[in-house]
Design a protein around this motif. Structure first.
Motif, PDB file in Angstrom:
ATOM      1  N   LEU A   5      17.206 -17.437  -5.595  1.00  0.00           N
ATOM      2  CA  LEU A   5      17.653 -18.800  -5.870  1.00  0.00           C
ATOM      3  C   LEU A   5      18.603 -18.789  -7.058  1.00  0.00           C
ATOM      4  O   LEU A   5      18.293 -18.219  -8.105  1.00  0.00           O
ATOM      5  CB  LEU A   5      16.451 -19.694  -6.181  1.00  0.00           C
ATOM      6  N   VAL A   6      19.770 -19.408  -6.888  1.00  0.00           N
ATOM      7  CA  VAL A   6      20.729 -19.617  -7.967  1.00  0.00           C
ATOM      8  C   VAL A   6      20.939 -21.119  -8.064  1.00  0.00           C
ATOM      9  O   VAL A   6      21.218 -21.776  -7.062  1.00  0.00           O
ATOM     10  CB  VAL A   6      22.072 -18.901  -7.698  1.00  0.00           C
ATOM     11  N   ILE A   7      20.787 -21.650  -9.272  1.00  0.00           N
ATOM     12  CA  ILE A   7      20.935 -23.093  -9.503  1.00  0.00           C
ATOM     13  C   ILE A   7      22.072 -23.318 -10.490  1.00  0.00           C
ATOM     14  O   ILE A   7      22.168 -22.610 -11.491  1.00  0.00           O
ATOM     15  CB  ILE A   7      19.637 -23.690 -10.072  1.00  0.00           C
ATOM     16  N   GLY A   8      22.914 -24.303 -10.222  1.00  0.00           N
ATOM     17  CA  GLY A   8      23.989 -24.614 -11.154  1.00  0.00           C
ATOM     18  C   GLY A   8      24.709 -25.884 -10.779  1.00  0.00           C
ATOM     19  O   GLY A   8      24.512 -26.448  -9.705  1.00  0.00           O
ATOM     20  N   LYS A   9      25.566 -26.324 -11.706  1.00  0.00           N
ATOM     21  CA  LYS A   9      26.435 -27.468 -11.417  1.00  0.00           C
ATOM     22  C   LYS A   9      27.779 -26.999 -10.867  1.00  0.00           C
ATOM     23  O   LYS A   9      28.430 -27.703 -10.133  1.00  0.00           O
ATOM     24  CB  LYS A   9      26.657 -28.302 -12.685  1.00  0.00           C
ATOM     25  N   ALA A  19      30.139 -13.917  -9.766  1.00  0.00           N
ATOM     26  CA  ALA A  19      29.468 -12.630  -9.982  1.00  0.00           C
ATOM     27  C   ALA A  19      27.955 -12.792  -9.879  1.00  0.00           C
ATOM     28  O   ALA A  19      27.271 -11.944  -9.284  1.00  0.00           O
ATOM     29  CB  ALA A  19      29.858 -12.063 -11.340  1.00  0.00           C
ATOM     30  N   LEU A  20      27.411 -13.866 -10.435  1.00  0.00           N
ATOM     31  CA  LEU A  20      25.974 -14.116 -10.365  1.00  0.00           C
ATOM     32  C   LEU A  20      25.522 -14.296  -8.918  1.00  0.00           C
ATOM     33  O   LEU A  20      24.520 -13.718  -8.494  1.00  0.00           O
ATOM     34  CB  LEU A  20      25.613 -15.362 -11.177  1.00  0.00           C
ATOM     35  N   ILE A  21      26.268 -15.073  -8.143  1.00  0.00           N
ATOM     36  CA  ILE A  21      25.911 -15.316  -6.744  1.00  0.00           C
ATOM     37  C   ILE A  21      25.959 -14.008  -5.952  1.00  0.00           C
ATOM     38  O   ILE A  21      25.046 -13.696  -5.186  1.00  0.00           O
ATOM     39  CB  ILE A  21      26.833 -16.386  -6.123  1.00  0.00           C
ATOM     40  N   ALA A  25      22.753 -12.142  -4.309  1.00  0.00           N
ATOM     41  CA  ALA A  25      22.745 -11.881  -2.869  1.00  0.00           C
ATOM     42  C   ALA A  25      22.468 -10.410  -2.570  1.00  0.00           C
ATOM     43  O   ALA A  25      21.826 -10.088  -1.560  1.00  0.00           O
ATOM     44  CB  ALA A  25      24.073 -12.308  -2.249  1.00  0.00           C
ATOM     45  N   SER A  26      22.913  -9.530  -3.450  1.00  0.00           N
ATOM     46  CA  SER A  26      22.689  -8.097  -3.225  1.00  0.00           C
ATOM     47  C   SER A  26      21.241  -7.682  -3.484  1.00  0.00           C
ATOM     48  O   SER A  26      20.836  -6.593  -3.095  1.00  0.00           O
ATOM     49  CB  SER A  26      23.630  -7.268  -4.105  1.00  0.00           C
ATOM     50  N   GLN A  27      20.480  -8.535  -4.151  1.00  0.00           N
ATOM     51  CA  GLN A  27      19.107  -8.209  -4.528  1.00  0.00           C
ATOM     52  C   GLN A  27      18.053  -8.811  -3.610  1.00  0.00           C
ATOM     53  O   GLN A  27      16.857  -8.598  -3.819  1.00  0.00           O
ATOM     54  CB  GLN A  27      18.836  -8.675  -5.967  1.00  0.00           C
ATOM     55  N   CYS A  28      18.482  -9.576  -2.607  1.00  0.00           N
ATOM     56  CA  CYS A  28      17.498 -10.242  -1.747  1.00  0.00           C
ATOM     57  C   CYS A  28      18.003 -10.315  -0.313  1.00  0.00           C
ATOM     58  O   CYS A  28      19.168 -10.036  -0.042  1.00  0.00           O
ATOM     59  CB  CYS A  28      17.177 -11.634  -2.293  1.00  0.00           C
ATOM     60  N   ILE A  32      19.457 -18.723  -1.716  1.00  0.00           N
ATOM     61  CA  ILE A  32      19.682 -20.168  -1.725  1.00  0.00           C
ATOM     62  C   ILE A  32      20.494 -20.484  -2.969  1.00  0.00           C
ATOM     63  O   ILE A  32      20.116 -20.100  -4.076  1.00  0.00           O
ATOM     64  CB  ILE A  32      18.348 -20.934  -1.747  1.00  0.00           C
ATOM     65  N   VAL A  33      21.621 -21.164  -2.794  1.00  0.00           N
ATOM     66  CA  VAL A  33      22.441 -21.616  -3.918  1.00  0.00           C
ATOM     67  C   VAL A  33      22.316 -23.127  -3.963  1.00  0.00           C
ATOM     68  O   VAL A  33      22.710 -23.818  -3.028  1.00  0.00           O
ATOM     69  CB  VAL A  33      23.915 -21.175  -3.772  1.00  0.00           C
TER      70      VAL A  33
END
Length: 55
Positions: A5-9, A19-21, A25-28, A32-33
């Protein structure tokens, strides 16, 4: 199955967000963004959603 899960505005989305997304994605198996927004946001949420889809 591993979920992430990545959460942001994402206002606006930048290279750090991308880069975070990609890293998440490479770790799971499934990522879900989640983009938060309010009616007072200065950047249209539909535009930000398109940015996220393109990252």
């Amino acid at each position: 199955m591993k979920r992430g899960l990545v959460i942001g505005k994402f206002m606006p989305i930048h290279n750090g967000h991308t880069a975070l997304i990609k890293f998440a994605a490479s770790q799971c198996d499934e990522l879900i963004v989640s983009m938060s927004y309010t009616p007072d946001d200065k950047i249209n949420p539909e535009l930000r959603f398109q940015w996220i889809k393109g990252s």
